[in-house]
Design an enzyme around this catalytic site. Structure first.
Site, short mmCIF file in Angstrom:
data_model
loop_
_atom_site.label_atom_id
_atom_site.label_comp_id
_atom_site.label_asym_id
_atom_site.label_seq_id
_atom_site.Cartn_x
_atom_site.Cartn_y
_atom_site.Cartn_z
N GLY A 1 0.82 -1.21 0.00
CA GLY A 1 0.00 0.00 0.00
C GLY A 1 0.85 1.26 0.00
O GLY A 1 2.02 1.23 -0.35
N HIS B 1 4.47 1.94 -8.02
CA HIS B 1 3.52 0.81 -7.98
C HIS B 1 2.61 0.84 -9.21
O HIS B 1 2.31 -0.20 -9.80
CB HIS B 1 2.63 0.88 -6.74
CG HIS B 1 3.35 0.81 -5.43
ND1 HIS B 1 3.52 1.89 -4.62
CD2 HIS B 1 3.94 -0.23 -4.81
CE1 HIS B 1 4.17 1.54 -3.53
NE2 HIS B 1 4.46 0.24 -3.62
#
Ligand code: PAF
Length: 308
Positions: free
Chosen positions: A48, A54
């Protein structure tokens, strides 16, 4: 099914292993009915606090797969007791918006209890021999055992065809390839390039810890690796001299304290020293650095093939 969907985000958020299995069965069956073949599943495991690094992995997965899944789980098993597990940023809602914007289909966001139940007690770990004796492994003993354990579990739960990791955690990528090969896990690993800010700083969730002054100083870390590369490109092959050029460069920013600087074989992660010969350069070399700036530890790396 999927009773815990965060439907406001338009993304399916799966909280338990059973929900992932049900989702998997449903999307595979639906895809097969339409296309008369099984879908490929691209998977991006994350902790996260997502950033463009990402998202570049999820975009790559989207380009090359029929279904794209991610996981968002801050894995307690890869943090030592003195590390930043409690402080690690947890931003699930913002993460869901981001992954939806790049076309991810579903996210697995389990609790610690789902991954490592207390009753019956969780007991099984994946250990890569020697992983605690090189650079990031030596600096963080037990880290790769934690990573290999959670990634193996995630692969078993999600059952991806392809999985995507960032070169930012270069040694992690080497270790993942190692245990996937050793354990015959049926997944293809793709390692994607580091995404950098304009000033060269590698994007990282931990950059959020930097004060404005530290953030301004932080690009010195990548500059020090560029000093290694410049020296190498001039023909220098002595590891000690190459490392000295890197250290001298970083010394220009006295806020940084080096944790380690390592030169290793880019495939096996074996540490290299002395004069680099052609046989050692064949696999490529992997130069990695970790350094503290204030209370934040940053890592970065270059590979001999990498060009900017
Ligand atoms: O690179 C990371 O974010 C983590 O180490 C990973 C691969 C998600 C395992 O927890």
């Amino acid at each position: 099914m999927c009773s815990s969907d965060l439907s406001i985000m338009g993304i399916v958020v799966l909280r338990t292993v059973e929900e992932v299995r049900a989702y998997h069965n449903k999307v595979v069956a639906e895809f097969y009915e339409k296309n008369h073949r099984f879908p490929t599943i691209g998977f991006v495991p994350t902790m996260g606090a997502l950033h463009q690094g990402h998202l570049s992995l999820i975009k790559k997965a989207r380009e090359n797969n029929d279904i794209v899944m991610t996981s968002i789980f801050v894995n307690p098993k890869q943090f030592a007791p003195h590390e930043d597990f409690a402080a690690y940023p947890r931003t699930l809602e913002a993460d869901c918006k981001l992954i939806e914007s790049v076309g991810c289909d579903a996210a697995f966001a389990p609790t610690d209890e789902v991954m490592y139940p207390k009753e019956p007690k969780y007991l099984t770990y994946v250990t890569i021999e020697g992983s605690d004796s090189v650079s990031e492994g030596a600096a963080r003993p037990g880290f790769f055992r934690g990573v290999a354990t959670v990634v193996t579990k995630l692969f078993n739960i999600v059952q991806p065809t392809n999985a995507y990791f960032g070169q930012k955690d270069g040694l992690q990528a080497i270790m993942v390839k190692q245990f996937v090969r050793d354990l015959n896990i049926p997944v293809t690993i793709t390692v994607c390039p580091i995404v950098r800010a304009e000033d060269g700083l590698a994007l990282s969730s931990r950059n959020a810890y930097l004060s404005p002054e530290e953030r301004a100083a932080a690009p010195a870390l990548y500059k020090s690796l560029c000093a290694f590369r410049a020296c190498f490109e001039k023909g220098e092959r002595d590891v000690q001299t190459l490392c000295q050029a890197t250290r001298d460069s970083l010394a220009a920013e006295p806020r940084f304290k080096i944790d380690y600087l390592s030169v290793a074989n880019a495939v096996t992660a074996e540490e290299l020293s002395g004069k680099l010969c052609d046989a050692q350069l064949k696999d490529g070399i992997f130069v990695s650095i970790a350094a503290w700036i204030g209370t934040t530890r940053l890592i970065d790396n270059i590979r001999s093939e990498e060009r900017r």
